[in-house]
Enzyme design. Structure first.
Site: not given
Length: 150
Positions: A78-80
């Site tokens: 999850q890059f966010t």
């Protein structure tokens, strides 16, 4: 490396309308990777997660780890998690690694976690549009950043 660890009664990942993985009692781990991350971060974080005492013992005291309860695990990239929100209302993801850096680190994290737990763990699909469903047990949610080892 940033991780959001959630103790779950159940969790699943759906991609293109199809459930690709699901677990019962265990952990859902959302993992965010940045360029500064490396093997030391993987080693420290996987050991920390595998040994976190966040499951209830016979007295319902959080005294047991996912290993102790033979729990399952899903790891989802999850890059966010590396969103920067200081300016304006549109988050910036400049700190999040691009796939050529992130994928090998993500895969290394998964392999090391399997070693820590002594069994296969479930994963999402890197870069896919995933629907993650979970029933948070407790609720228990822990956030860990390898750059801030408190």
């Amino acid at each position: 490396m940033k991780a959001v660890i959630q103790r779950v009664s159940e969790a699943s990942v759906t991609i293109d309308g199809k459930v690709t993985t699901e677990i019962q009692k265990g952990l859902l781990v959302l993992i965010g990777i940045e360029d500064a991350d490396g093997a030391d971060d993987i080693q420290w974080l996987t050991s920390k997660i595998a040994n976190l005492r966040i499951f209830g013992d016979e007295n319902e005291v959080m005294n047991l780890s996912v290993k102790d309860v033979d729990g399952a695990m899903i790891v989802v990239s999850q890059f966010t998690l590396h969103a920067q929100t200081k300016k304006g209302n549109r988050p910036s993801y400049i700190k999040a690694s691009k796939p050529d850096v992130a994928i090998p680190l993500y895969e290394g994290f998964v392999r090391q976690m399997e070693t820590e737990l002594g069994k296969k763990i479930q994963t999402g699909e890197f870069g896919a549009d995933m629907k993650v469903r979970l029933l948070n047990d407790g609720p228990v949610t822990i956030i860990i950043d390898t750059k801030n080892k408190e």
